[in-house]
Design a protein around this motif. Structure first.
Motif, short mmCIF file in Angstrom:
data_model
loop_
_atom_site.label_atom_id
_atom_site.label_comp_id
_atom_site.label_asym_id
_atom_site.label_seq_id
_atom_site.Cartn_x
_atom_site.Cartn_y
_atom_site.Cartn_z
N TYR A 1 0.86 -1.17 0.00
CA TYR A 1 0.00 0.00 0.00
C TYR A 1 0.89 1.22 0.00
O TYR A 1 1.87 1.30 0.72
N LEU B 1 2.38 -6.72 2.62
CA LEU B 1 2.31 -8.10 3.06
C LEU B 1 2.93 -8.96 1.97
O LEU B 1 2.52 -8.89 0.82
N LYS C 1 -1.08 -2.56 8.89
CA LYS C 1 -2.05 -2.29 7.83
C LYS C 1 -2.17 -0.79 7.59
O LYS C 1 -1.81 0.01 8.44
N PRO C 2 -2.68 -0.40 6.40
CA PRO C 2 -2.78 1.02 6.11
C PRO C 2 -3.57 1.79 7.18
O PRO C 2 -3.30 2.96 7.43
N ASP C 3 -4.50 1.12 7.83
CA ASP C 3 -5.26 1.82 8.87
C ASP C 3 -4.57 1.79 10.23
O ASP C 3 -5.13 2.23 11.23
N ASP D 1 -2.84 -4.10 13.27
CA ASP D 1 -1.95 -5.21 12.96
C ASP D 1 -2.48 -6.04 11.79
O ASP D 1 -3.68 -6.11 11.58
N TRP D 2 -1.57 -6.67 11.08
CA TRP D 2 -1.97 -7.66 10.09
C TRP D 2 -2.44 -8.90 10.84
O TRP D 2 -1.90 -9.24 11.89
N SER D 3 -3.40 -9.57 10.26
CA SER D 3 -3.83 -10.80 10.88
C SER D 3 -3.44 -11.96 9.97
O SER D 3 -3.78 -11.98 8.79
#
Lengths: 125, 302, 169
Positions: free
Chosen positions: B10, B155, B168-170, B173-175
């Motif tokens: 992103y 990712l 993540k962009p927001d 955390d990445w899941s």
């Protein structure tokens, strides 16, 4: 009610639906888990990212056969023997788009809510 | 690359950054592959000595360190052993004879590798296979390239090796879901991670059956047979991709008990999730805030 | 029942069938079920205003049954019928709240109901709740196509009103 009021109400309704549609079809994070349903029950769940090579799944319903074509990251309804063939015209399933639906044979192909919310999946190879 | 690579980045310059990262991954694959005839490893295995590039030297040194750290459970000299079991493409899987295994075992072990400046020399019958560590090294390089190109949210998935760049962009955390060894559409649980590599090893994806016995591809260099450590899969979480990749294999071979004691000595370096043959789930205690699952699981304390 | 009314109903039914058949022959514009103009609706609306509820209901029912037979879209029959009846009931109930100049509004509301009814039938038939995600598109398409067909009926009816009142009763 005045006609002008109706114009405003209906335009607003169109606008709200458009926004709603955009929200519904916003691409999710990169999961490619796809579910194939017939008569509302799950036929197969496939992680398109872990597909190597090509394969086809054939389902038969009241109006003949539906052939689903799958390759890495890609799934589409290749052919259908139903009268309208709307599902074939749908083309490939896009992460931002709508599910592929064949109403005559009651087949639905759609993205699963990204593997229970995960962004990626780790597993043995 | 015979594994599947997915890069999702992103940011404004993400497209060119992803391209650069992908070509770096492909370059490393060509450099480190066992089977590609243009690779340094292929030439090393054929000629038993080469003057190696910096990448190969780096990786070999890392591999030997992890070999020592895991008491030989992670080993890059398994090529002859893997070959007789037929776990290379183009070969047929079969159970080798006792003699074949005994012969192959003689060539196994990091003591058969000598590094002198940038010259690498192998003992006569020793051959290397970096398959258990090269992907980790490649994903680390790819992550580094993305960061250098101003990508702070990405990712990378290299055939089950996951690397989270930033969050993540927001900002969340990445899941990352861990595949259920019994059903690859299901999951054992998810890990919330950022700036971390997550790598899984298991015997449930590449195996063959002979006379009712199942033989998977992760070989134990003590016995010469597929590791029977009571585990179905091991997932390693670490900021160091290379370590995560190698340790996932190493811990799988070591089994839960030895892996736990290795963890207690190195709990700042990595965390792990284990699925045992009895489908019990164990996690190391440094993951207890990031792991969530529908299943019940035990926490391994130091 | 007046012979003239019957004849007009028959003629309108024939027109509606022609419109329906032609529309069915045009390949779908989108890969989404239920998005279409629905020209046949012009005739239902017109009949409702010119001839009244009973005649319009007859027209609608005949058009759906014969239309499904003519076009071979027997699958669509059940969806058409659900949507068609639901929207017709609404049309009859709401008719008195809308002046002649707002037939198009009534039509838009009915088209939306029609699409909702169709979608519910599809959900029920396929037992697949997921297709509800088509709802926003179907609502937009219903409003626009309904307003359009309603406007057609409105313009024609206002023009023919005098003549109709003289020749029918």
């Amino acid at each position: 009610m005045k006609t002008r009021v109706w114009i405003i109400i209906l335009s607003l309704a169109v606008l709200v639906c458009a926004v709603w549609w955009m929200l519904v079809s916003t691409p999710s994070y990169p999961s490619k888990i796809v579910g194939i349903y017939q008569n509302g029950s799950l036929v197969e769940k496939i992680d398109l990212n872990s597909v190597t090579g090509e394969r086809e799944i054939t389902l038969s319903g009241k109006f003949g056969k539906n052939t689903i074509f799958i390759s890495h990251g890609h799934i589409e309804m290749k052919s259908a023997e139903c009268p309208d063939k709307i599902c074939v015209k749908h083309g490939a399933l896009e992460s931002s788009g709508t599910p592929i639906v064949c109403l005559p044979n009651k087949v639905v192909i759609k993205f699963e809510s990204s593997s229970d919310g995960a962004d990626a999946k780790t597993g043995a190879v | 690359m015979d594994t599947i690579m997915t890069l999702t980045a992103y940011g404004s310059k993400s497209e060119s950054a992803v391209k650069t990262a992908e070509s770096e991954i492909n370059r490393l694959d060509t450099l480190l592959s066992v089977q590609n005839k243009n690779s340094e490893i292929y030439r090393l295995n054929r000629d038993k000595t080469i003057s190696a590039s910096a990448d190969t030297l780096n990786l070999l040194n890392r591999a030997i360190k992890i070999y020592n750290m895991t008491d030989g459970a992670f080993d890059i000299t398994t090529e002859p052993l893997t070959r007789i079991w037929g776990f290379y493409s183009g070969l047929k899987n079969r159970v080798p004879s006792e003699n074949e295994i005994a012969d192959a075992l003689k060539t196994v072990g990091a003591e058969h590798i000598r590094i002198d400046k940038n010259n690498i020399t192998l003992d006569r019958n020793t051959s290397l296979d970096l398959g258990g560590i090269a992907k980790g090294y490649a994903s680390a390089r790819a992550a580094q390239i993305l960061e250098e190109n101003g990508i702070y949210s990405a990712l990378i998935s290299l055939g089950g090796n996951i690397r989270a760049v930033g969050s993540k962009p927001d900002g969340s955390d990445w899941s990352v879901a861990i595949t259920d060894p019994d059903d690859n559409t299901q999951q054992v649980g998810t890990l919330s991670v950022s700036n971390t590599a997550v790598v899984t090893s298991g015997g449930y994806q590449r195996y063959f059956e002979e006379n009712g016995q199942v033989y998977h591809h992760i070989l134990n260099t003590d016995t010469g047979y597929p590791a029977k450590s009571g585990l179905k899969s091991v997932t390693v979480v670490s900021e160091d991709d290379t370590l995560a990749d190698a340790l996932s294999t190493g811990l799988f071979v070591m089994g839960l008990e030895r892996a736990s004691s290795l963890y207690s000595e190195n709990n700042t370096l990595f965390g792990a999730v284990f699925v045992t043959d009895k489908n019990e789930v164990y996690i190391t205690d440094n993951l207890k805030n990031s792991f969530s699952s529908q299943r019940s699981f035990e926490v391994i304390k130091i | 029942m007046k012979t003239r009314n019957l004849i007009l109903t028959a003629i309108l039914t024939a027109f509606a069938l022609v419109a329906f058949t032609i529309e069915a022959a045009i390949p779908p514009l989108t890969p989404i079920y239920g998005i279409k103009l629905g020209i046949a609706n012009v005739f239902t609306l017109f009949a409702l205003y010119a001839l009244g509820t009973r005649y319009a209901a007859a027209l609608l029912f005949l058009r759906i049954v014969l239309g499904s037979i003519f076009t071979g879209q027997t699958v669509a029959f059940i969806y058409s019928l659900t949507g068609g009846l639901l929207s017709f009931v609404l049309m009859v109930l709401l008719k008195r709240f809308f002046p002649l100049k707002q037939i198009w509004v009534l039509s838009a509301l009915c088209a939306v109901t029609h699409n909702i009814g169709q979608l519910l039938a599809a959900v029920f038939m396929t037992s697949t709740v997921q297709i509800v995600c088509y709802l926003p598109v179907l609502l937009i398409s219903g409003i626009i196509s309904g307003a359009f067909t309603g406007l057609c009926a409105q313009l024609v009816y206002i023009r023919l009103k005098k003549w109709l009142e003289n020749h029918l009763n």
